[in-house]
Design an enzyme around this catalytic site. Sequence first.
Site, PDB file in Angstrom:
ATOM      1  N   ARG A  21       0.823  -1.210   0.000  1.00  0.00           N
ATOM      2  CA  ARG A  21       0.000   0.000   0.000  1.00  0.00           C
ATOM      3  C   ARG A  21       0.858   1.263   0.000  1.00  0.00           C
ATOM      4  NH1 ARG A  21      -3.315  -3.770   2.545  1.00  0.00           N
ATOM      5  NH2 ARG A  21      -5.548  -3.510   2.143  1.00  0.00           N
ATOM      6  N   THR A 245     -21.617   4.934  11.456  1.00  0.00           N
ATOM      7  CA  THR A 245     -20.430   5.784  11.484  1.00  0.00           C
ATOM      8  C   THR A 245     -20.824   7.230  11.256  1.00  0.00           C
ATOM      9  OG1 THR A 245     -18.230   6.131  10.527  1.00  0.00           O
ATOM     10  CG2 THR A 245     -19.982   5.539   9.009  1.00  0.00           C
ATOM     11  N   LYS A 248     -18.553   8.940   7.224  1.00  0.00           N
ATOM     12  CA  LYS A 248     -18.826   8.768   5.796  1.00  0.00           C
ATOM     13  C   LYS A 248     -19.879   9.791   5.368  1.00  0.00           C
ATOM     14  CE  LYS A 248     -17.112   4.051   5.527  1.00  0.00           C
ATOM     15  NZ  LYS A 248     -16.400   4.028   6.831  1.00  0.00           N
ATOM     16  N   THR A 278      -9.741   7.896  25.227  1.00  0.00           N
ATOM     17  CA  THR A 278     -10.170   9.286  25.198  1.00  0.00           C
ATOM     18  C   THR A 278     -11.403   9.418  24.313  1.00  0.00           C
ATOM     19  OG1 THR A 278      -7.895  10.036  25.502  1.00  0.00           O
ATOM     20  CG2 THR A 278      -9.458  11.645  24.617  1.00  0.00           C
TER      21      THR A 278
END
Length: 404
Positions: A21, A245, A248, A278
Site C-alpha cells: 500500500r 459511522t 462517511k 479518550t
Amino acid sequence: MNYAAAFRERIDALKQEGRYRVFADLERNAENPPYASYHETSEESSSVVVWCSNDYLGMSRNTNAINAFHEAVDRCGVGSGGTRNISGTNHYQVMLEAELADLHQKERALLFTSGYVANDACLSTVSKLLPDLVVFSDELNHASMIEGISHGNAEKKIFRHNDVGHLEKLLKETDPARPKLIAFESVYSMDGDIAPIAQIADLAKRYDALTYLDEVHAVGMYGERGAGIAEREGVMDRIDIIQGTLAKAFGAMGGYVTGDAVLIDCIRSYAPGFIFTTSLAPPLAAAALSSVRHLKSSQMERARHQERSATLKRKLSVAGIPIMKSQTHIVPVLVGDPVACKQVCDQLLRDHSIYVQPINYPTVPRGTERLRLTPTPLHTDWMMDQLVGALCEVWHASGLEKVA
C-alpha cells in the site's frame, strides 16, 4: 535474530505480490470539492479529482457543520480532555447520542472514536456477556466485525454471503437453548450489494437470536431520514443493535451503536474499547450533530447522490468498462489482478490527475482486485466524462479487456 531482516522480508513479499500500500498525500480543497492537492514531494503538488472518498454526500464541507465545529472549538477547545468516565463526557456528545438514538428509533446510543472501534468493542463485549453464545457471521463482514467476534471468543459460524438458506441451516444445527447473535451489514462496501434484512430478521425471531446490523455505508444516504437501509425497508424495529459511522455520509468522524437502554448500558459499563480511551473531541461531535440533524430533513443530497451514481454506472457501461453489479451508490470496476490494479491507478494519477486507490487482497478476495469509485453530489458530468475517457485510455494501455 535479525528482526529488521524478518520485517523487511514481509514487506518485500507484499511488494512482490503487487499489494504493497502506498498512501497518497492529499490536501482536500474545501472550497472546490471534489478537488484536492496531491503532494508528490514536499515541494511539488498538483490538483487532482478525488474519485474514492467515503465523504459520500460532501457533508464535510457543509456550512452548518463547519460553523458548528468552529463554535465548539471556541467554547470547548480542540480535545475532550479525558475518557467518558473521567471528565471526557461533553454535552455535545450527549446531544449527539440522543440524536442518533432518535434517528434509529432506539432507546439509547453510544459514541465511539470510529466505526471500527464500535464494532470491535460491541461485538466482543456482547460475546463475553452471554456465556455459550454462538455468533453467525456473513462471510463478507468487515474486518472490524471479524475482529470483534474473534476478541469475544464466542463460537463462530460463517454463513455464505447473503444466503438466508445457509444461515437457517446453521441455526437449525445449533442447540436451541444456546444464545445466538446474527451479525451482518446492510450495504457491503466493496460489492455495493444489500443484505436481505427482513428475511434475516424473520430467522432471528424464529430461532431466538439477537441481530447486529452494520449500517456504516448506508446511514445518511438511505431511508426517509437517512437512518439507512433498515429504515428504507421498514424493519428498524426488528433489529436489536444498529451500528453506524459519522465519518462517511455525515462527513465528520466517529462511530456509534444504538439499541435498547439496558443493552447499551452493558456495553457502556463493560467494553474496554469504550471505557479506557479518550472520548470523541467536542468539535467533531458538534459537526456530526449538525450533519445528522440536517440529513434527517433534507432529501436533496440523497436524491442528487443516487442520480450521480446511476449516471456514472451508465457512462462506464456504455464505454465497455467492466463495472461489477451494484445495487447501491458504490461503483466497483473489476480489474482482477493486483499489479494491473495499481498500474491503472498510478496512470490515472500521473497522466490524468484522477485519484483512485487500488483495492487489493485482503480487502477483497484474490482475483477480484478492483477500483472502487464513489461519485458524490459534487462530481459533474464533465468530471465523469473525463474519468471515463481516461479509463478507456488506460485500459487499452494496460492490455485489459473491455466488455460488450
